[in-house]
Design an enzyme around this catalytic site. Structure first.
Site, PDB file in Angstrom:
ATOM      1  N   LYS A   1      -7.229   1.531  -3.077  1.00  0.00           N
ATOM      2  CA  LYS A   1      -6.874   1.026  -1.749  1.00  0.00           C
ATOM      3  C   LYS A   1      -6.836   2.157  -0.727  1.00  0.00           C
ATOM      4  CE  LYS A   1      -5.281  -1.610   1.588  1.00  0.00           C
ATOM      5  NZ  LYS A   1      -4.049  -2.403   1.524  1.00  0.00           N
TER       6      LYS A   1
ATOM      7  N   THR B   1       0.868  -1.184   0.000  1.00  0.00           N
ATOM      8  CA  THR B   1       0.000   0.000   0.000  1.00  0.00           C
ATOM      9  C   THR B   1       0.898   1.225   0.000  1.00  0.00           C
ATOM     10  OG1 THR B   1      -1.683  -1.194   1.259  1.00  0.00           O
ATOM     11  CG2 THR B   1      -1.846   1.216   1.212  1.00  0.00           C
TER      12      THR B   1
END
Length: 385
Positions: A148, A78
């Site tokens: 995300k 991420t």
């Protein structure tokens, strides 16, 4: 052949899923004695699952000499869309790039039930990604990373809000279990159940949740910004390695110490007689950093440039852990054993500290605490509010 760069809580079960599916997989982690370039040599697919943007840039930069033309890098950490664009600029044009961060924690990683949020051309890796769970193809490169961050910008602040809800209830004599029962009948029920009893097992660490909000809190995002500040407090209080649900213990909890020692799992451990850094309010005091690997061996012995590079990589990880960058350094002090090698140090420093430099002191010393060390660097950093 697939090379999987990174281990950790998510990386281990994900690499195991690939092996169980019949893929030939080479795994790599720091301190293994194998360079990233050696690990990716000959690989058709290179998967990265690392802690933050700085780690991904560092590892892929080190891997560049081993990446073969036609290989594809699948970035599953991420790191946000801006970092994905930086990676595209870093990688050779003949090496493909897909961003594919995942939704889910350790359990779904082991079961193959993650949700893969993919951006870019996945035609060459769709089958591999399906091993991890359902694949959502979201558009051009960076779309998966953006999705995300967008999702976590809702889920993480919601858990901080619930932690404050439990703290309010406790302060007013509301039974915690009864409150969780009532909340279970609302749209927040699933998250409230997670915070009923904070998890002893780290599934999604508080430190990673803080990093995700630091990537996603844009100017004007008042709720995400407030949640980020709460999480930064908890991380500074030493809860970074705990599960995110530990925020329920921190909010409304007992007295916090003004000086909070920080010891990161992502850099070589200390000898136990000092901490990597100490946070006091919005200031961070970073201990002298020297060129040691995970086994305590000196990195780049005899090379000022190699030791400098290692030290600045370690510093970048300390700064990233606290949501800071090199631009936030207020003061840097360097001890060198030979001023004649200062130019080598300066060239490396200039790669990381650009623009107007911070306050600085450089001192020549006769020796450092281990023979073979050529320099040591300590810092004072003004942290983001």
């Amino acid at each position: 052949m697939i090379t999987f760069l990174g281990q950790g809580r998510m990386g281990v079960p994900m690499a195991r899923r690939l092996t169980q599916a019949g893929h030939k997989v080479t795994t790599w982690r720091r301190g293994s004695g194998v360079t990233a370039a050696e690990a990716v040599d000959g690989a058709e697919l290179v998967i990265t699952m690392l802690s933050d943007p700085a780690a991904v840039r560092e590892v892929l930069t080190a891997a560049l000499p081993g990446l073969r033309p036609g290989a594809t890098v699948v970035e599953m950490s991420t790191i946000g869309p801006e970092a994905v664009r930086e990676l595209r600029a870093l990688l050779p044009a003949e090496v493909g790039l897909v961003d594919a961060p995942v939704l889910g924690s350790v359990g779904p990683a082991a079961d193959g039930t993650l949700t893969v949020l993919a951006g870019g051309d996945v035609s060459g890796c769709r089958e591999v990604l399906s091993v991890f769970g359902s694949v959502r193809e979201l558009g051009p490169l960076g779309a998966g990373a953006a999705m995300k961050i967008a999702v976590m910008s809702a889920i993480v602040p919601a858990q901080v809000l619930l932690a404050e809800t439990f703290a309010y209830g406790e302060a007013h004599g509301v039974d915690r279990g009864a409150l969780a029962d009532v909340l279970s009948g609302t749209p927040l029920g699933t998250l409230a159940e997670r915070l009923r009893v904070p998890s002893a097992e780290t599934r999604y660490s508080l430190g990673h949740a803080t990093k995700d909000l630091e990537l996603g809190s844009w100017e004007g995002a008042s709720m995400a910004g407030a949640a980020r500040a709460r999480l930064q407090e908890a991380r500074a209080a030493g809860l970074g390695e705990r599960d995110l649900t530990a925020i329920a213990e921190h909010v409304g909890g007992g007295t916090t110490h003004r000086a909070v020692p920080l010891n990161l799992s992502t850099i070589p451990a200390t000898n136990g007689r000092y901490s990597h850094a100490v946070r006091v309010g919005d200031m961070l005091y970073v201990s002298g950093q020297a060129a040691f690997d995970e086994q305590g061996n000196i990195v780049g012995e005899g090379s000022m440039a190699a030791q400098s590079e290692h030290i600045f990589q370690v510093i970048s990880r300390i700064l990233a852990d606290q949501g800071a960058t090199f631009e936030d350094i207020a003061f840097i002090r360097t001890y060198v054993t030979d001023m004649d090698q200062l130019l080598d140090y300066g060239r490396v420093r200039a790669k990381y500290i650009t623009g107007t430099p911070p306050a600085s002191t450089t001192v020549e010393v006769s020796r450092l605490f281990r023979p073979g060390l050529l320099l040591e660097v300590d810092l004072i950093v003004a942290l983001p509010g």
